[in-house]
Scaffold this motif. Structure first.
Motif, PDB file in Angstrom:
ATOM      1  N   PHE A 191       0.827  -1.208   0.000  1.00  0.00           N
ATOM      2  CA  PHE A 191       0.000   0.000   0.000  1.00  0.00           C
ATOM      3  C   PHE A 191       0.861   1.257   0.000  1.00  0.00           C
ATOM      4  O   PHE A 191       0.799   2.055  -0.930  1.00  0.00           O
ATOM      5  CB  PHE A 191      -0.963   0.026   1.186  1.00  0.00           C
ATOM      6  N   ASN A 192       1.681   1.421   1.042  1.00  0.00           N
ATOM      7  CA  ASN A 192       2.465   2.658   1.105  1.00  0.00           C
ATOM      8  C   ASN A 192       3.962   2.422   1.267  1.00  0.00           C
ATOM      9  O   ASN A 192       4.709   3.375   1.495  1.00  0.00           O
ATOM     10  CB  ASN A 192       1.969   3.565   2.226  1.00  0.00           C
ATOM     11  N   GLU A 193       4.429   1.176   1.150  1.00  0.00           N
ATOM     12  CA  GLU A 193       5.849   0.933   1.397  1.00  0.00           C
ATOM     13  C   GLU A 193       6.739   1.678   0.412  1.00  0.00           C
ATOM     14  O   GLU A 193       7.797   2.198   0.786  1.00  0.00           O
ATOM     15  CB  GLU A 193       6.155  -0.564   1.401  1.00  0.00           C
ATOM     16  N   ALA A 194       6.309   1.790  -0.856  1.00  0.00           N
ATOM     17  CA  ALA A 194       7.109   2.522  -1.843  1.00  0.00           C
ATOM     18  C   ALA A 194       7.062   4.022  -1.616  1.00  0.00           C
ATOM     19  O   ALA A 194       7.922   4.756  -2.114  1.00  0.00           O
ATOM     20  CB  ALA A 194       6.624   2.180  -3.251  1.00  0.00           C
ATOM     21  N   GLU A 195       6.069   4.479  -0.867  1.00  0.00           N
ATOM     22  CA  GLU A 195       5.864   5.908  -0.639  1.00  0.00           C
ATOM     23  C   GLU A 195       6.620   6.425   0.586  1.00  0.00           C
ATOM     24  O   GLU A 195       6.728   7.636   0.793  1.00  0.00           O
ATOM     25  CB  GLU A 195       4.358   6.152  -0.452  1.00  0.00           C
ATOM     26  N   ILE A 196       7.147   5.517   1.404  1.00  0.00           N
ATOM     27  CA  ILE A 196       7.749   5.926   2.670  1.00  0.00           C
ATOM     28  C   ILE A 196       8.903   6.910   2.496  1.00  0.00           C
ATOM     29  O   ILE A 196       8.968   7.922   3.213  1.00  0.00           O
ATOM     30  CB  ILE A 196       8.157   4.688   3.492  1.00  0.00           C
ATOM     31  N   PRO A 197       9.829   6.712   1.555  1.00  0.00           N
ATOM     32  CA  PRO A 197      10.895   7.719   1.391  1.00  0.00           C
ATOM     33  C   PRO A 197      10.344   9.110   1.085  1.00  0.00           C
ATOM     34  O   PRO A 197      10.851  10.119   1.610  1.00  0.00           O
ATOM     35  CB  PRO A 197      11.717   7.175   0.223  1.00  0.00           C
ATOM     36  N   ASP A 198       9.309   9.187   0.254  1.00  0.00           N
ATOM     37  CA  ASP A 198       8.716  10.494  -0.056  1.00  0.00           C
ATOM     38  C   ASP A 198       8.008  11.086   1.161  1.00  0.00           C
ATOM     39  O   ASP A 198       8.016  12.307   1.353  1.00  0.00           O
ATOM     40  CB  ASP A 198       7.733  10.360  -1.220  1.00  0.00           C
ATOM     41  N   LEU A 199       7.404  10.234   1.983  1.00  0.00           N
ATOM     42  CA  LEU A 199       6.779  10.728   3.210  1.00  0.00           C
ATOM     43  C   LEU A 199       7.822  11.308   4.163  1.00  0.00           C
ATOM     44  O   LEU A 199       7.581  12.330   4.818  1.00  0.00           O
ATOM     45  CB  LEU A 199       6.007   9.592   3.898  1.00  0.00           C
ATOM     46  N   VAL A 200       8.980  10.662   4.232  1.00  0.00           N
ATOM     47  CA  VAL A 200      10.073  11.179   5.062  1.00  0.00           C
ATOM     48  C   VAL A 200      10.486  12.560   4.572  1.00  0.00           C
ATOM     49  O   VAL A 200      10.591  13.518   5.362  1.00  0.00           O
ATOM     50  CB  VAL A 200      11.280  10.212   5.039  1.00  0.00           C
ATOM     51  N   ARG A 201      10.722  12.690   3.273  1.00  0.00           N
ATOM     52  CA  ARG A 201      11.155  13.979   2.719  1.00  0.00           C
ATOM     53  C   ARG A 201      10.090  15.050   2.924  1.00  0.00           C
ATOM     54  O   ARG A 201      10.398  16.197   3.278  1.00  0.00           O
ATOM     55  CB  ARG A 201      11.468  13.826   1.232  1.00  0.00           C
TER      56      ARG A 201
END
Length: 329
Positions: free
Chosen positions: A165-175
């Motif tokens: 669901f959101n594992e690929a999105e985690i780096p962008d969420l951090v930034r």
């Protein structure tokens, strides 16, 4: 308050309602049956219970839900509890929210001495946000985040890491979070309450997430603590902090300093155990504060060493039948 394992209890989490205006798929069934209002503690009773814990040494008080800001007249409770901040008896009064009501309440929260809040947010994609919350609107939450920061409230984003669901999105969420001046904490999904599908399809180990993030960012262990279970790293490339809450892959029970009070007056000494203490009964008995104090002491004396959470293919049912919204998120 010291439990049987020598841990000092200084942190109380209070669910002021089990109702929520979202239906997050990892937290609730879509068609929830909520408690009738007559079963809830009154705001006055909640204030008495919280104050009793402050008198016994609680230094941090977090209001949760459900969604705490949908409880009718919730600001009356927050205003009453803020006196413990003014007296110095309480170090911090805070809350965890989904952000849907923040634009409405941010200024009042700041006026009551709330300086830091946690906001649950699992994706920055509006369509995915609608899917994971079933009813939520991302734009409204982002508006609430802006309102909180304008009011001088520091925001930490809580993100449940969900496989596929959101594992690929985690780096962008951090930034994104660090770029907005907000810390971010990642949380493993927990086996609480029946939902419509198998949690093994959602579970994502944060050990793997941290390994993946280490290939993109320079992560350095940090000594920073907020009094909760998160363990933090500093992210060199963003200048921000990233927290990990890992009840499944690496539990944090050895340092547990908290207990949880429900909106019906039941005290859970451990999120991952069914043992409970009925403080509502003690609260309403004729001896009042004396009976309440004795009931709290007896409950702390039963606090277990740790939880029994497990998610795997051999355990298809949740570890506990109650939903997170009842105990307090």
């Amino acid at each position: 308050m010291i439990d049987p394992f020598g841990r000092t209890i200084t942190y109380l989490r209070v669910s002021v309602t089990n109702r929520c205006d979202f239906r997050c798929t990892y937290c609730m069934a879509e068609h929830m049956t909520f408690l009738p209002k007559k079963d809830l503690l009154t705001l006055e009773e909640l204030e008495r219970l919280c104050s009793a814990f402050v008198d016994k040494g609680v230094r941090k008080l977090r209001l949760t839900g459900g969604e705490p800001l949908v409880r009718k007249n919730i600001m009356q409770l927050i205003q009453r509890l803020s006196r413990h901040l003014q007296s110095g008896a309480l170090d911090e009064l805070t809350l965890t929210t989904n952000g849907s009501q923040l634009a409405r309440f941010a200024d009042e929260l700041a006026d009551c001495g709330i300086r830091r809040i946690n906001v649950s947010l699992d994706t920055l994609n509006p369509e995915k946000f609608r899917a994971i919350t079933r009813w939520g609107e991302l734009a409204r939450v982002l508006e609430g985040l802006d309102a909180a920061r304008r009011a001088g409230i520091r925001v930490k984003i809580n993100t449940v890491a969900l496989k596929d669901f959101n594992e690929a999105e985690i780096p962008d969420l951090v930034r994104w979070a660090h770029g907005q001046g907000m810390d971010l904490t990642l949380i493993e999904t927990m086996p609480l309450g029946e939902i419509e599908f198998d949690r093994t399809d959602q579970y994502l180990s944060l050990s793997q997430v941290r390994e993946d993030l280490s290939s993109r960012f320079t992560l350095t262990d940090a000594s920073y603590r907020t009094g909760g279970p998160a363990r933090y790293v500093a992210v060199a490339e963003t200048g921000g902090r990233l927290g990990f809450i890992t009840p499944m892959s690496h539990n944090f029970c050895e340092s547990c300093n908290r207990v949880r009070l429900t909106c019906t007056g039941m005290l859970y000494m451990c999120l991952g155990q069914n043992d409970e203490a009925d403080l509502r009964k003690a609260l309403r008995q004729s001896n009042g504060e004396l009976d309440l104090g004795r009931a709290i002491d007896e409950a702390i004396a039963r606090k277990p060493k740790g939880h029994d959470f497990i998610i795997d293919r051999d355990h298809n049912r949740p570890a506990l039948a109650r939903h997170m919204s009842l105990t307090g998120g």
